[in-house]
Design an enzyme around this catalytic site. Structure first.
Site, PDB file in Angstrom:
ATOM      1  N   HIS A 115      -9.002   9.117   3.977  1.00 44.32           N
ATOM      2  CA  HIS A 115      -8.704   7.486   5.257  1.00 44.32           C
ATOM      3  C   HIS A 115      -8.602   7.620   6.434  1.00 44.32           C
ATOM      4  CE1 HIS A 115      -6.008   7.650   1.668  1.00 44.32           C
ATOM      5  NE2 HIS A 115      -6.002   6.305   1.728  1.00 44.32           N
ATOM      6  N   ASP A 132       1.117  -1.056  -0.080  1.00 41.20           N
ATOM      7  CA  ASP A 132      -0.516  -0.530  -0.168  1.00 41.20           C
ATOM      8  C   ASP A 132       0.679   1.562  -0.113  1.00 41.20           C
ATOM      9  OD1 ASP A 132      -2.549   1.200  -0.207  1.00 41.20           O
ATOM     10  OD2 ASP A 132      -2.589   0.872   2.224  1.00 41.20           O
ATOM     11  N   VAL A 155      -9.354  -1.115   2.294  1.00 42.90           N
ATOM     12  CA  VAL A 155     -10.428  -1.251   4.870  1.00 42.90           C
ATOM     13  C   VAL A 155      -9.064  -1.082   5.078  1.00 42.90           C
ATOM     14  CG1 VAL A 155     -11.969  -1.981   5.359  1.00 42.90           C
ATOM     15  CG2 VAL A 155     -12.798  -2.178   3.089  1.00 42.90           C
ATOM     16  N   THR A 186      -8.642   1.133   8.746  1.00 46.01           N
ATOM     17  CA  THR A 186      -9.520   1.783  10.118  1.00 46.01           C
ATOM     18  C   THR A 186     -10.607   0.750  10.388  1.00 46.01           C
ATOM     19  OG1 THR A 186      -9.324   3.980   8.700  1.00 46.01           O
ATOM     20  CG2 THR A 186     -10.495   3.501  10.854  1.00 46.01           C
TER      21      THR A 186
HETATM   22  P1  13P Z   1      -9.487   3.277   5.685  1.00 43.35           P
HETATM   23  O1  13P Z   1      -8.531   3.149   6.272  1.00 43.35           O
HETATM   24  O2  13P Z   1      -9.995   4.509   5.685  1.00 43.35           O
HETATM   25  O3  13P Z   1     -10.040   2.022   5.802  1.00 43.35           O
HETATM   26  O4  13P Z   1      -8.774   3.047   4.296  1.00 43.35           O
HETATM   27  C1  13P Z   1      -7.594   2.502   3.414  1.00 43.35           C
HETATM   28  C2  13P Z   1      -6.656   2.711   2.718  1.00 43.35           C
HETATM   29  O5  13P Z   1      -7.851   3.526   1.200  1.00 43.35           O
HETATM   30  C3  13P Z   1      -5.553   2.266   2.308  1.00 43.35           C
HETATM   31  O6  13P Z   1      -4.560   2.182   1.523  1.00 43.35           O
END
Ligand code: 13P
Length: 281
Positions: A181, A84, A232, A234
């Site tokens: 995010h 990521d 996803v 968080t």
């Molecule tokens: P969230 O943590 O808001 O779910 O986003 C995850 C994300 O986009 C990782 O690249």
């Protein structure tokens, strides 16, 4: 079955839906993700967020890759391994050599031409190893700053997206269309019209970041308008932390660390299988 992310994105595109890519920290989270995917019979992607390693000393790319590979070997559904957000060329190449089949170069805070040039440099290097590259155009900000999700200046422009993909040679594009995010303070409103314009202007699979907390009906719309990878983090992290707190509270001094995995994994799998219902494979 460990499967190149590029192939999984093609499956998602062919099925006119999105695969879900979950951020993970450790064996419990990766195991649960892979088992949930097997349970629902759908592809999934496991993602390492570099700062969790470099800033917090969770799994490094080699360890993360080894866990995903061995757990993916135990199931029949396609499991992808993805790096990521990363803007460090050397770290990206470390992940490439560790076996990640897709890496994200994030130059979304840079001026357009610099973002294109840097993405191209990463793409040239990664492609030589058969590894795909995700890039970001526009900027997906932070939900804690409410204005980030509604600031049109940060949104992806459809005509620029086509030029960006062509010149950077990236394989997938993260778009800014109203998500952010983290934990939303206000319900996000995805700009589906803009998304469908970006989709019409480009061939590449599109990626939606900031997946936690977006209402399901908006996701259904996004998935049939070009989003083929949905990130996803968080929500999944919060649940893992809640499991830790609950286990301590329920068991007090009678609990033990060995038993903890057996306690949290079913809860994580339950969440993940429900989330994956959004993926219409
Ligand atoms: P969230 O943590 O808001 O779910 O986003 C995850 C994300 O986009 C990782 O690249």
């Amino acid at each position: 079955m460990l499967t190149p992310v590029k192939d999984i994105l093609k499956m998602a595109s062919d099925a006119n839906t999105s695969v879900i890519a979950f951020n993970s920290l450790d064996y419990n989270m990766i195991y649960s993700t892979v088992q949930a995917a097997e349970k629902v019979g759908k592809p999934v992607i496991c993602m390492l967020y570099p700062e969790h390693h470099t800033g917090f000393n969770w799994a490094n790319p080699e360890g993360f890759a080894a866990m995903v590979k061995s757990l993916a070997d135990e199931v029949s559904v396609p499991v992808g391994l993805h790096l990521d957000h990363c803007s460090d060329f050397n770290y990206i190449m470390r992940a490439v050599k560790a076996g990640f089949s897709c890496v994200m170069y994030d130059g979304s805070m840079l001026p357009l031409e610099e973002n294109i040039a840097n993405t191209r440099k990463v793409a040239d290097a990664a492609h030589a190893f058969g590894v795909a590259v995700e890039a970001e155009l526009g900027h997906v900000g932070f939900a804690a700053t409410v204005s980030d999700q509604s600031n049109l200046d940060m949104y992806t422009q459809p005509d620029v997206a086509a030029k960006f993909i062509e010149e950077s040679t990236c394989d997938a594009l993260a778009v800014a269309i109203g998500s952010a995010h983290g934990v939303y303070k206000e319900t996000p409103h995805l700009d589906i019209k803009r998304l469908s314009e970006i989709n019409a202007a480009t061939e590449a699979p599109l990626v939606l970041h900031g997946g936690s907390g977006i209402p399901d009906d908006q996701l259904d719309q996004a998935f049939v308008n070009g989003i083929n990878k949905f990130n996803v983090g968080t929500e999944f992290f919060q649940l893992y932390y809640d499991c830790l707190k609950d286990y301590g509270q329920i068991n007090g001094d009678g609990g033990n660390i060995f038993d903890y995995a057996n306690y949290c994994q079913p809860r994580l799998i339950d969440y993940l299988t429900k989330k994956m219902e959004l993926s219409k494979f």
